[in-house]
Every structure is written in C-alpha cells, then in structure tokens.
Design an enzyme around this catalytic site. Structure first.
Site, PDB file in Angstrom:
ATOM      1  N   HIS A  47       0.781  -1.290  -0.094  1.00  0.00           N
ATOM      2  CA  HIS A  47       0.142  -0.062   0.072  1.00  0.00           C
ATOM      3  C   HIS A  47       0.885   1.239  -0.006  1.00  0.00           C
ATOM      4  O   HIS A  47       0.391   2.306  -0.550  1.00  0.00           O
ATOM      5  CB  HIS A  47      -0.782  -0.096   1.166  1.00  0.00           C
ATOM      6  CG  HIS A  47      -2.210  -0.655   0.908  1.00  0.00           C
ATOM      7  ND1 HIS A  47      -2.793  -1.330   1.887  1.00  0.00           N
ATOM      8  CD2 HIS A  47      -2.816  -1.102  -0.267  1.00  0.00           C
ATOM      9  CE1 HIS A  47      -4.052  -1.936   1.470  1.00  0.00           C
ATOM     10  NE2 HIS A  47      -3.925  -1.679  -0.089  1.00  0.00           N
ATOM     11  N   GLU A  86      -6.662 -13.721 -20.989  1.00  0.00           N
ATOM     12  CA  GLU A  86      -5.368 -13.617 -20.706  1.00  0.00           C
ATOM     13  C   GLU A  86      -4.998 -15.100 -20.317  1.00  0.00           C
ATOM     14  O   GLU A  86      -4.089 -15.504 -19.663  1.00  0.00           O
ATOM     15  CB  GLU A  86      -5.333 -12.744 -18.886  1.00  0.00           C
ATOM     16  CG  GLU A  86      -6.824 -13.116 -18.177  1.00  0.00           C
ATOM     17  CD  GLU A  86      -6.858 -12.245 -17.168  1.00  0.00           C
ATOM     18  OE1 GLU A  86      -5.952 -11.573 -16.689  1.00  0.00           O
ATOM     19  OE2 GLU A  86      -8.103 -12.205 -16.423  1.00  0.00           O
ATOM     20  N   ASP A 104      -1.242 -11.933 -17.288  1.00  0.00           N
ATOM     21  CA  ASP A 104      -1.483 -13.096 -17.084  1.00  0.00           C
ATOM     22  C   ASP A 104      -1.078 -14.006 -18.298  1.00  0.00           C
ATOM     23  O   ASP A 104      -0.946 -15.037 -18.463  1.00  0.00           O
ATOM     24  CB  ASP A 104      -2.884 -13.412 -16.538  1.00  0.00           C
ATOM     25  CG  ASP A 104      -2.985 -13.290 -15.122  1.00  0.00           C
ATOM     26  OD1 ASP A 104      -2.273 -14.087 -14.434  1.00  0.00           O
ATOM     27  OD2 ASP A 104      -3.976 -12.589 -14.485  1.00  0.00           O
ATOM     28  N   CYS A 147      -5.231  -4.192 -21.352  1.00  0.00           N
ATOM     29  CA  CYS A 147      -5.367  -3.489 -19.887  1.00  0.00           C
ATOM     30  C   CYS A 147      -4.384  -3.875 -19.359  1.00  0.00           C
ATOM     31  O   CYS A 147      -4.266  -3.590 -17.867  1.00  0.00           O
ATOM     32  CB  CYS A 147      -6.848  -3.543 -19.256  1.00  0.00           C
ATOM     33  SG  CYS A 147      -7.219  -5.298 -19.200  1.00  0.00           S
TER      34      CYS A 147
HETATM   35  C1  PEP Z   1      -3.572  -8.939 -16.753  1.00  0.00           C
HETATM   36  O1  PEP Z   1      -3.536 -10.075 -16.346  1.00  0.00           O
HETATM   37  O2  PEP Z   1      -2.989  -8.468 -17.595  1.00  0.00           O
HETATM   38  C2  PEP Z   1      -4.735  -8.029 -16.008  1.00  0.00           C
HETATM   39  C3  PEP Z   1      -4.668  -6.826 -16.481  1.00  0.00           C
HETATM   40  O3  PEP Z   1      -4.985  -8.366 -14.694  1.00  0.00           O
HETATM   41  P1  PEP Z   1      -4.399  -8.476 -13.201  1.00  0.00           P
HETATM   42  O4  PEP Z   1      -3.094  -7.893 -13.699  1.00  0.00           O
HETATM   43  O5  PEP Z   1      -5.495  -7.649 -12.645  1.00  0.00           O
HETATM   44  O6  PEP Z   1      -4.409 -10.093 -13.185  1.00  0.00           O
HETATM   45 MG    MG Z   2      -5.175 -11.078 -14.926  1.00  0.00          MG
END
Ligand code: PEP
Ligand code: MG
Length: 826
Positions: free
Chosen positions: A445, A685, A709, A756
């Site tokens: 955090h 992912e 992922d 993302c």
């Molecule tokens: C990803 O896996 O790229 C993703 C955006 O999800 P997180 O990082 O929250 O697993």
């Molecule tokens: Mg992910």
C-alpha cells in the site's frame, strides 16, 4: 528601449571608442536590449582619437538615466575627471540619480548590466559593478574575503533570499549537475538571472559539490562565487508564490544551456524493484521511526487496562485517519483497528495474563503479521506492513512517541525500512525527492500511495543500500536503478533523465484521452483503477474512461465479506469520478496471486492455474450475484460495462451472463433502480481464450487483453517471479502473436479489442500493440505521458512495420529492439 526604461542605465566611459563598444557588445550578449547602455568614448572626429569628453559623457548620462538612475563605469585617469565634470554639466536631479563607480569597466559593465536587467536598484547595480573583480580574484587565490560575504554585505535584499525560509510560503528545490564543460559561466548565469526575476519567488543557488553558497540568483558576482564547474551539483531553491514554476523553468534553462551529451555508456548502477516512476537525485536521509520499546508488566486492574486499550484504539484511529484521509487505504486500516482477531485477542490476553495493554496488543499484532508473512501470494504478503502500521499507531497511543519523522533539511531521497502506508502518506512531495525502501515491494500500500503522490521510488534495496546509507543517492523509479554517491557523469545522466521527464510532462487538462498518430489515426488512453482516489487522479489526468476497475482491490484486507450495500456505495464513489464516461468493471478476480482473506480459499499447489477469476466466481454463485447486483445498482446513470476475468471457455461466459440476468431480475423484482442492460466483455489472459477469440465473440461484447496473465501463461513464467523477470516479458513474439490473433478475431466479429495489462503502459511495448491494431490502451494514469511520447510522431504504417518485425524475432529483447531502433535518429 521601452523595456529598458524602468531599469538602471549604464554609461561606459573609455579613452577608446573600440574598447567601450566591445564592452557594450559583451554586456549585451548577456542582457540583449533589456538595459540602456551608452558609450561616451574617444575624442576628436567620431571619437576616433584616444581621449574622453565631459560633454559627450553628460549627453550619454542624460540619454540612459531614467527614474531608476544610471551607473557610470570608467577606464583610467582622465576618464574619471571627465565623468566628474559631466555631473556638473547635467540637470542636478539627474546627477543625483547617477553613480560613478570604481569597478572595472569590462567585468563591471557585464555584472552591472545583468543586475540591472534583473531589476536591481541603483545601489545594487553599483555594488555589483564595484565587486566585479571578486570572483576572478577568488579563482586566482587573490581574494581578500569570500564572495558570499561581499554579496551579503552589499546586497541586503538579495541576501534575504538566501536566508528566506519556507515559513508557510511554497518552496521548491531541485538539484542538477552542471553539464556545460565551461561550468556555470557568465552567459548561462546571466540568462538564469534575467529569467529568475520574472518569478514571484526568492531564489538561491548553492554549489553542493564545492560547499559554496547559497547565494541569491540575482547577482552575476554571487553566482560566479559558487565556482561551479562541470559535474558540480547545484541546488536551486525557490521560496514564494511561484516557487515551483521558478525552479522548473530555471532547471530547464540550465539543462537547455548544456551542450548535447556525447553518447556514453550508461553509468553503473544497482537494481532494486521499480515501484513508482520518476528520477530522484539528492542528499540521502533516513526516515527515523520512534517506536517505543514495549515492556511486559503486570497490571492490577485488567478491566481498566482493557479500557486503556480501547481508548488507544480510538486515538490510533484518529491518527491514522488524519494521515490517510482521502486515500483508498484508510478503510483497510480502520477495519484492522476493530478486527476481532487483534482486539479480542489482546483483551483476552490482558484478562488472562493480567499483562499491560501495549504488550498484549503487540503480541496480537506480531501473530497476525506472522500469518501474512507466510502467505504465498506476494500481494497479501505485502499487507504485513499494514498490520505493523496499525500496531505501531496503537502502541504510540499507549506509550507516547511520534510517527516517523524526517530530519529537518533540504529535500532529500528518503531511505526507509519497510515503509508503512501511514508513513508514505505523511511524506510531503515537496520535501521528498524520492524513496528507497530497503524492503517492501511494488504491491504494498505504501507503494500505491507513493505512485499516487508522484514520488519516484524503488523497493527491496536492502542489499544495495547499507543501513548506514551514504551522503547522496540517485534513483530511477521506472527502471529500479539506484546509485549511491553518484559520480559527476551519473549525476549528469540523471539530470538528463529528469529534464526529459519534465519536458514530457503534460499540464493538467492538456489531454483529451486520445493520442493522434502522424497519420491521423487515434489511440485512446483509458485508465486502470483500484479505488476512488485512483479514479479521481485518472480523470484529472484526462483518461477517456476506466478500462479496468479491479474490484478485488477494494476489499483486499477484509476478513469479513463486504455487504452488497457497502460494495455498491464504494463502486458508486468510483463511478462518480467518471460520470458520463465509459467504465469497465471487472468481476472479482480473486485467487491466484490475490487471495482475499474473507474468501478462505483452499490451498492449491499452483494457485495461478487454480480456482481463480471467473472459476472462483462460478464456484461461489452467491458471491458473484451479490457483486453483480451491487455493480448494477451503483451503475445506475453510468455507462458501465462488465468484464469477466480469466476466461478460458465459452461456457464460463454464458454462466456469468446467466448470473447477470438473474441479478437484474432480482433487482427488478424488488423495484431497485439499476443499470440495465450492460455490455459484457471478457479478459483475454489465457492462451485458449486468445486462440478461440472468434468463437468466444458469440458470448462477448468486447475483449480486453490482460497481458500480465497472458504472458505468464504463454511463457509458463510466473508473474512477479524474481528470477524470471526477463522471460515474463509481454514483448515476447509469442504474446504478440496472440494479441494479433485477438485483434483479427475482433475485426472479424466487430468486437472492440483493448489491452489493459501492464504492457499497455509500457512505452517499449505499447507502440508494438498499436502496430498490431490495438487502438485502446488502458493503464495506470501515471504512464500516460510516457506512452504518448513513445507514440509521438509515428504513423500507423510505421508502427505496423515494426510490429511485423517484432512478430518475426526470437525473443522479447529483440522485439523491444525493433521499436527502439525505429526511434533512433538516422
Ligand atoms: C492482466 O492479467 O493483464 C490483468 C490486467 O489482470 P491482473 O493484472 O489484475 O491479473
Ligand atoms: Mg489478470
């Protein structure tokens, strides 16, 4: 001349017209036309002969002497007599505003012109001319007294700037190394002075390397007295209304004045964990924590002691409340303060063992911290610092002692030992150039707060930064590089990086969420957010929408399941920050590396490949439907879309769609106002989802590629694994090929495709993604500038070419190199 009218004028009296005119030219090199300068030099026809003429001097004085007065500089002998005679020939009122000075004509004219251009008074300009030989004498070892003292004695107003403290006034400081081979010589110094006066701020400079100064940035002589040579570190400090603007402009000016650096090998550095982007350089100070020793004592009245603990919990709540107000972390801390695992345990220990409250609470905290420490999941492991933060606040409330403090002094690079969230929240960006956390990590955090505050930071640096520290430090929070006592070359390199960052920073409101490529095609910048304050920052930074709201981040520290109303309330706060804009809300992505305490998940041998994301939501339908109802209720009046994480089969998507229908029907049945219908998309992912995207499009309204992922699963390299950093790189051609497959599926099925994962905010990868056809990138808002810069000037055709090349190489490093090579000039 109009700009010169309000300033002190100069008259150059010399036996030689050539000498006077050359001196005027030299002075004008520094000040341009800002100061009225007149030459009264030579005798005879056109001044061609050597000599001086009182009438010509009188006329020159009358030409340049405005309300601010005039200073007359003379060369030898008869020039002085002629000048004195001239004063008797002119209007006494003008004579009263005219000073003859014994300062040297060449050095004096230059110094006086700069001071006059900077708005100096008649006394200040005269003093400047008179002292003009001091720096030269100093350098040659002939000086009788140090220049700063001279400056202070002759220039009281400017010296006040040296003494100015930031008693309430805004202050800003920057340190930079002199890159010019000539050091801070007259021309850049003159430019600095004339620019400095434009600001409503008291500005000083100090040569940190040579321990000279500070001196006011209004005197050429004072600046020369700093003896600033190439590589010396200057500390530029401003106090006053425009302090920040002044420091930024003057630092940029000094950087601009530096000749382009010869290409050199990057200076040697050590690598810590990158935590918050930005470059810091400056003196190093330790964050001193004063946690009182907790003695174990016996108490006579356990009930009274338990009451003391309850009062201390209230005080700690107030203390943390004021430190963490407005952050997304406050709730989690407040929840820990009433967590029965801590409070009930401590109270029963007081009753059982008749021990003191501080001891009992410390035992409970240590036991809870040990549980977090042993967790596999790095995100949750990082919560140990939060538990200690809360424990320390309660112990301080019981035994006294202040929160961690920075020693007084100039802004510095702060070295911390496992920085806690409340310590991070208390760090003032104006006093903290950067943070080196000897422990900690990117998901703590404290790290999140440092990123939000824009403080450059690295973590996990215990092996690099010894306990005792050093005198100075540099760091690059984007790369994780750390330098202790950086040498002049490193200092120059870090200053170059800082200048590049400053130059690329967009002012608030400068972005509309779109980057226009050279060919006119637009790339959209959306934001990844994890809480209300994140969302507000992203909106201010100009994000077009929320591309990924990680809902699991909202309740990370909760030991009890958040109720539906509570969820809806928090979501509504986030949605409000993006009113009128599109918002993509991801359903709970728990499991894997995000094991929420209240879910009480089974241990798994391979949690990243286990019951996580949509698999977990479908295994707990009540949990999923409660969340979907909260999303729909909070989404009323907003343009929300639902995103399903970790999809690997079409059946999973249909199951979530069915749950969404049920959530809608349940709300409709009770008459609860809510958003309906909502588009439903999937995270890509898992490689199977990328390869089957065209089929999945039957169930999905849009695709969002989670490269974090996707990379982990494509390369079988655990994300965040300390030794697999290079392998788990989303620029790997295998990952890029899967991205291309999804883009093609999106085109074929008319489904929007965005990215993302962290790759979207990585300036080395984002251009490749755009070249593959991605036009929507969602990232942490602090990455916007770097991504915009990486795309600047390129056309889609350029990016498509380098992306094609990147698909055809062997590894991630080679793929990144295609983009880097395309950006190199020539
Ligand atoms: C990803 O896996 O790229 C993703 C955006 O999800 P997180 O990082 O929250 O697993
Ligand atoms: Mg992910």
């Amino acid at each position: 001349m109009s700009g010169a009218a309000g300033r002190v004028g100069l008259v150059l009296v010399s036996h030689s017209r050539v000498l006077a005119e050359a001196t005027e030219a030299l002075a004008r090199q520094m000040t341009g036309e800002a100061v009225a300068i007149a030459c009264a030099a030579g005798a005879g026809d056109g001044g061609a002969e050597l000599g001086t003429d009182a009438t010509a001097i009188a006329a020159a004085i009358e030409r340049v002497c405005g309300p601010a007065g005039a200073v007359v500089l003379m060369d030898i002998g008869g020039a002085i007599l002629s000048a004195e005679m001239a004063l008797e020939l002119i209007d006494p009122a003008i004579a009263a505003r005219t000073r003859l000075t014994g300062g040297p004509i060449v050095e004096g004219a230059v110094a006086a012109a700069v001071r006059a251009a900077a708005g100096g008074t008649l006394d200040q300009v005269t003093a400047e001319a008179r002292q003009a030989l001091v720096p030269k004498a100093e350098q040659l070892g002939e000086a009788e007294r140090p220049a700063p003292a001279v400056v202070a004695a002759t220039d009281a107003a400017a010296a006040a700037a040296v003494a100015a403290t930031d008693a309430g006034a805004p202050a800003a400081t920057v340190e930079l190394a002199i890159a010019d081979p000539g050091g801070l010589h007259a021309r850049p110094a003159a430019r600095l002075i004339t620019r400095a006066v434009a600001f409503d701020a008291a500005i000083t400079l100090e040569n940190v390397t040579a321990a000279r100064g500070p001196v006011p940035a209004s005197s050429l002589i004072a600046l020369a007295s700093l003896g600033a040579r190439r590589g010396d570190v200057l500390r530029l400090r401003a106090t006053g209304r425009q302090a920040v603007d002044a420091v930024e402009a003057l630092a940029a000016l000094l950087q601009r004045d530096a000749p382009p650096a010869a290409p050199a090998a990057p200076p040697a550095s050590c690598h810590a964990i990158p935590v918050a982007p930005g470059v810091a350089l400056g003196p190093m100070v330790r964050l001193v924590r004063s946690i009182p020793e907790v003695p174990e004592t016996t108490v006579d009245d356990p009930a009274a002691e338990a009451e003391r603990l309850r009062r201390a919990l209230d005080l700690a709540a107030q203390d943390l409340g004021s430190a963490l107000r407005g952050t997304d972390i406050l709730d989690a801390h407040q929840a820990l303060l009433c967590d029965p695992a801590l409070v009930d345990e401590a109270i029963s220990r007081i009753e059982r063992e008749r021990c003191n409250a501080a001891w009992a609470f410390r035992q409970a905290i240590d036991a809870a911290a040990a549980i977090y420490r042993q967790l596999d999941d790095p995100y949750l492991r990082a919560r140990e610092a939060d538990v200690h933060d809360v424990g320390d606040a309660v112990v301080r409330a019981l035994l006294g002692g202040a929160a961690a403090v920075l020693p007084d002094g100039p802004p510095a690079v702060v070295v911390a030992e496992d920085l806690t969230p409340s310590e991070a929240a208390r760090l003032e960006p104006r006093r903290v150039l950067g943070v080196i956390d000897r422990r900690g990590g990117p998901t703590s955090h404290a790290a999140i707060l440092l990123r939000s505050a824009g403080i450059p930071a690295v973590a996990g640096a215990a092996a690099l930064v010894p306990d005792a520290g050093g005198a100075r430090a540099g760091l690059d929070g984007a790369t994780g590089e750390v330098w202790l006592d950086p040498d002049p070359e490193t200092t120059i390199e870090l200053q170059r990086r800082q200048a590049a960052l400053r130059a690329s920073r967009r002012p608030p409101g400068a972005r509309d969420g779109r980057v226009r490529l050279a060919c006119g095609r637009e790339v959209e910048l959306w934001a990844n957010v994890a809480g209300p304050s994140d969302a507000r920052v992203a909106r201010e930074a100009g994000a077009l929408g929320i591309g990924l709201l990680r809902t699991e981040m909202l309740f990370l520290d909760r030991v009890d399941e958040p109720g539906e109303d509570e969820q809806a309330e928090l979501l509504a706060e986030i949605f409000a920050a993006f009113a009128g804009a599109p918002i993509v809300v991801r359903t709970l992505d728990a499991g894997g590396d995000k094991a929420l305490p209240y879910l009480d998940l089974d241990a798994e041998a391979n949690p990243s490949l286990g019951v996580r994301g949509v698999r977990l939501s479908l295994a707990r339908p009540a949990l999923l439907e409660a969340q979907l109802r909260a999303i729909l209720v909070a989404g009323r009046g907003h343009d929300i879309r639902v995103l399903v994480p970790m999809v690997s089969t079409a059946a999973e998507v249909s199951a979530v769609r069915a749950a969404l229908e049920r959530a809608h029907e349940a709300l409709a049945a009770t008459g609860a106002a809510h958003r309906w219908p909502v588009a439903t998309g999937i995270m890509v992912e898992v490689p199977s989802a990328a390869l089957m995207a065209e089929r999945l499009a039957r169930q999905a309204d849009f695709f969002s590629i989670g490269t974090n992922d996707l990379t982990q699963h494509t390369l079988a390299a655990e994300r965040g694994h300390p030794r697999l950093h290079a392998l788990a790189d989303p620029a790997h051609p295998a990952v890029l090929r899967l991205v291309r497959a999804v883009v093609e599926a999106g085109h074929a099925t008319k489904r929007p495709v965005s990215v993302c994962g962290e790759a979207a905010g990585d300036p080395g990868v984002a251009p490749l993604l755009v070249g593959l056809g991605i036009t929507r990138l969602s990232m942490c808002a602090s990455a916007f500038d770097a991504v915009e810069d990486a795309l600047a000037g390129a056309s889609f055709a350029d990016l498509a070419t380098i992306a094609e090349e990147a698909l055809a190489v062997d590894d991630a490093a080679a793929a990144r190199a295609t983009h880097a090579a395309a950006r190199r000039p020539g």
